[in-house]
Design a protein around this motif. Structure first.
Motif, mmCIF file in Angstrom:
data_model
loop_
_atom_site.group_PDB
_atom_site.id
_atom_site.type_symbol
_atom_site.label_atom_id
_atom_site.label_comp_id
_atom_site.label_asym_id
_atom_site.label_seq_id
_atom_site.Cartn_x
_atom_site.Cartn_y
_atom_site.Cartn_z
ATOM 1 N N PRO A 95 -6.756 76.252 49.583
ATOM 2 C CA PRO A 95 -6.517 77.049 48.384
ATOM 3 C C PRO A 95 -7.741 77.873 48.008
ATOM 4 O O PRO A 95 -8.872 77.529 48.383
ATOM 5 C CB PRO A 95 -6.219 75.985 47.316
ATOM 6 C CG PRO A 95 -6.899 74.755 47.805
ATOM 7 C CD PRO A 95 -6.811 74.808 49.300
ATOM 8 N N HIS A 96 -7.506 78.942 47.295
ATOM 9 C CA HIS A 96 -8.590 79.794 46.808
ATOM 10 C C HIS A 96 -9.384 79.029 45.754
ATOM 11 O O HIS A 96 -8.824 78.296 44.946
ATOM 12 C CB HIS A 96 -8.008 81.079 46.215
ATOM 13 C CG HIS A 96 -9.028 81.960 45.561
ATOM 14 N ND1 HIS A 96 -9.223 81.983 44.194
ATOM 15 C CD2 HIS A 96 -9.920 82.844 46.085
ATOM 16 C CE1 HIS A 96 -10.184 82.844 43.909
ATOM 17 N NE2 HIS A 96 -10.614 83.380 45.039
ATOM 18 N N THR A 97 -10.703 79.185 45.767
ATOM 19 C CA THR A 97 -11.548 78.527 44.775
ATOM 20 C C THR A 97 -12.437 79.541 44.067
ATOM 21 O O THR A 97 -12.794 80.586 44.622
ATOM 22 C CB THR A 97 -12.449 77.453 45.411
ATOM 23 O OG1 THR A 97 -13.312 78.064 46.371
ATOM 24 C CG2 THR A 97 -11.627 76.359 46.070
ATOM 25 N N VAL A 98 -12.770 79.221 42.838
ATOM 26 C CA VAL A 98 -13.735 79.991 42.058
ATOM 27 C C VAL A 98 -14.702 78.989 41.454
ATOM 28 O O VAL A 98 -14.283 77.950 40.938
ATOM 29 C CB VAL A 98 -13.044 80.798 40.935
ATOM 30 C CG1 VAL A 98 -14.086 81.481 40.064
ATOM 31 C CG2 VAL A 98 -12.087 81.824 41.516
ATOM 32 N N ASN A 99 -16.004 79.276 41.521
ATOM 33 C CA ASN A 99 -16.961 78.353 40.922
ATOM 34 C C ASN A 99 -17.880 79.064 39.955
ATOM 35 O O ASN A 99 -18.055 80.281 40.017
ATOM 36 C CB ASN A 99 -17.754 77.594 41.995
ATOM 37 C CG ASN A 99 -18.546 78.509 42.911
ATOM 38 O OD1 ASN A 99 -19.575 79.053 42.506
ATOM 39 N ND2 ASN A 99 -18.079 78.685 44.138
ATOM 40 N N SER A 100 -18.449 78.298 39.040
ATOM 41 C CA SER A 100 -19.311 78.868 38.011
ATOM 42 C C SER A 100 -20.350 77.843 37.571
ATOM 43 O O SER A 100 -20.194 76.641 37.800
ATOM 44 C CB SER A 100 -18.477 79.328 36.806
ATOM 45 O OG SER A 100 -17.843 78.211 36.198
ATOM 46 N N TRP A 101 -21.383 78.322 36.930
ATOM 47 C CA TRP A 101 -22.462 77.483 36.408
ATOM 48 C C TRP A 101 -22.769 77.933 34.987
ATOM 49 O O TRP A 101 -23.176 79.067 34.756
ATOM 50 C CB TRP A 101 -23.707 77.599 37.286
ATOM 51 C CG TRP A 101 -24.961 76.968 36.741
ATOM 52 C CD1 TRP A 101 -26.069 77.615 36.289
ATOM 53 C CD2 TRP A 101 -25.233 75.569 36.613
ATOM 54 N NE1 TRP A 101 -27.020 76.707 35.899
ATOM 55 C CE2 TRP A 101 -26.534 75.445 36.081
ATOM 56 C CE3 TRP A 101 -24.485 74.417 36.895
ATOM 57 C CZ2 TRP A 101 -27.119 74.201 35.818
ATOM 58 C CZ3 TRP A 101 -25.071 73.173 36.637
ATOM 59 C CH2 TRP A 101 -26.367 73.080 36.118
ATOM 60 N N THR A 107 -18.750 74.109 37.897
ATOM 61 C CA THR A 107 -17.300 73.990 37.916
ATOM 62 C C THR A 107 -16.722 74.624 39.169
ATOM 63 O O THR A 107 -17.111 75.730 39.537
ATOM 64 C CB THR A 107 -16.684 74.689 36.689
ATOM 65 O OG1 THR A 107 -17.197 74.102 35.508
ATOM 66 C CG2 THR A 107 -15.163 74.567 36.706
ATOM 67 N N CYS A 108 -15.804 73.918 39.804
ATOM 68 C CA CYS A 108 -15.063 74.483 40.930
ATOM 69 C C CYS A 108 -13.578 74.377 40.599
ATOM 70 O O CYS A 108 -13.072 73.278 40.345
ATOM 71 C CB CYS A 108 -15.366 73.726 42.217
ATOM 72 S SG CYS A 108 -14.584 74.471 43.688
ATOM 73 N N ILE A 119 -12.647 70.737 39.045
ATOM 74 C CA ILE A 119 -13.630 69.695 39.268
ATOM 75 C C ILE A 119 -14.953 70.184 38.689
ATOM 76 O O ILE A 119 -15.415 71.283 39.025
ATOM 77 C CB ILE A 119 -13.795 69.364 40.759
ATOM 78 C CG1 ILE A 119 -12.442 69.018 41.384
ATOM 79 C CG2 ILE A 119 -14.771 68.209 40.933
ATOM 80 C CD1 ILE A 119 -12.513 68.673 42.866
ATOM 81 N N ALA A 120 -15.555 69.375 37.822
ATOM 82 C CA ALA A 120 -16.784 69.783 37.151
ATOM 83 C C ALA A 120 -17.827 68.682 37.224
ATOM 84 O O ALA A 120 -17.503 67.495 37.199
ATOM 85 C CB ALA A 120 -16.498 70.140 35.691
ATOM 86 N N VAL A 121 -19.084 69.098 37.292
ATOM 87 C CA VAL A 121 -20.210 68.169 37.261
ATOM 88 C C VAL A 121 -21.158 68.618 36.161
ATOM 89 O O VAL A 121 -21.726 69.714 36.228
ATOM 90 C CB VAL A 121 -20.963 68.132 38.601
ATOM 91 C CG1 VAL A 121 -22.130 67.141 38.511
ATOM 92 C CG2 VAL A 121 -20.030 67.749 39.735
ATOM 93 N N GLN A 122 -21.305 67.783 35.157
ATOM 94 C CA GLN A 122 -22.282 68.043 34.107
ATOM 95 C C GLN A 122 -23.580 67.345 34.490
ATOM 96 O O GLN A 122 -23.578 66.158 34.811
ATOM 97 C CB GLN A 122 -21.788 67.505 32.761
ATOM 98 C CG GLN A 122 -22.749 67.786 31.612
ATOM 99 C CD GLN A 122 -22.263 67.179 30.304
ATOM 100 O OE1 GLN A 122 -21.444 66.265 30.301
ATOM 101 N NE2 GLN A 122 -22.755 67.672 29.193
ATOM 102 N N GLU A 123 -24.670 68.083 34.487
ATOM 103 C CA GLU A 123 -25.968 67.530 34.833
ATOM 104 C C GLU A 123 -26.777 67.278 33.571
ATOM 105 O O GLU A 123 -27.155 68.205 32.860
ATOM 106 C CB GLU A 123 -26.704 68.483 35.774
ATOM 107 C CG GLU A 123 -25.934 68.762 37.065
ATOM 108 C CD GLU A 123 -26.803 69.387 38.146
ATOM 109 O OE1 GLU A 123 -27.963 68.945 38.305
ATOM 110 O OE2 GLU A 123 -26.316 70.306 38.812
ATOM 111 N N ALA A 124 -27.009 66.014 33.275
ATOM 112 C CA ALA A 124 -27.775 65.625 32.104
ATOM 113 C C ALA A 124 -29.259 65.505 32.468
ATOM 114 O O ALA A 124 -29.612 65.418 33.643
ATOM 115 C CB ALA A 124 -27.254 64.297 31.570
#
Length: 211
Positions: A95-101, A107-108, A119-124
């Motif tokens: 599938p097509h993906t878009v990611n951002s920061w 976020t992907c 799917i997201a990863v929060q970096e503390a």
């Protein structure tokens, strides 16, 4: 995690690692603004945002990382989660993906025929603050249920009734949000919760392998 459960958790993670773990995708690209499918269904996204019917009170945002996401965070948009997703759903093509920061969260978004999978990863700044954000998100999430026993692989984790799985490991909070998808998806009628959980464990295995 107690000494007694540690070997069992290691065994589970080792079995996941047998498939290997591909490297992360390239640099993040611009993504559309937050909407129903945005990765903000739990503490793994900025507390001020909302998605999938989850609403969160304002809280201190984690320290921003001007240099961009870590390599570990970018793995959520890499080959291994993609391969796992296509295998679970028997997809004929990726599938097509878009990611951002933004706001210390990578976020992907996977654009599937039936909706968006986020799917997201929060970096503390550190593990203690990550756990604080995780606990706050679990307390505020609608219909949150702790993932317990061997299923949580030794990490703090919970899921929501609408198909979101959240894990906290080290200074990361991982959210797999399938709430925009139908209750079941694919030829095997996989539930949203099962899909979110399986992708979460795949990513956790990647992190353990590259730790």
């Amino acid at each position: 995690m107690t000494p007694r459960t540690a070997p069992l958790v290691s065994l589970l993670l080792s079995s996941l690692l047998l498939a290997g773990c591909a490297g992360p995708a390239g640099s993040p690209t611009a993504a559309p603004g937050p909407g129903k499918g945005s990765p903000t269904a739990s503490a793994a996204a900025t507390p001020q945002a909302t998605a999938g019917g989850h609403h969160h009170a304002a809280a201190s945002a984690p320290r921003k990382t001007p240099d961009g996401p870590s390599e570990a965070a970018k793995m959520v948009c890499g080959d291994q989660p993609m391969d796992r997703l296509t295998a679970i759903l028997h997809l004929q093509q990726d599938p097509h993906t878009v990611n951002s920061w933004a706001d210390s969260t990578f976020t992907c978004t996977y654009h599937l025929t039936d909706g968006a999978l986020n799917i997201a990863v929060q970096e503390a700044p550190d593990q203690a603050q990550a756990l604080t954000y995780f606990n706050a998100g679990q307390a505020l999430a609608k219909n949150a249920t702790p993932i317990q026993g061997l299923a949580n692989l030794g990490f703090p984790a919970y899921e929501t009734a609408d198909g979101t799985a959240v894990f906290q490991k080290d200074s990361f909070i991982l959210t797999v949000d399938a709430s925009d998808l139908p209750a079941t998806i694919g030829p095997d009628a996989v539930t949203r919760n099962a899909l979110a959980y399986q992708l979460s464990t795949t990513i956790l295995a990647c992190w353990v392998e590259h730790h």
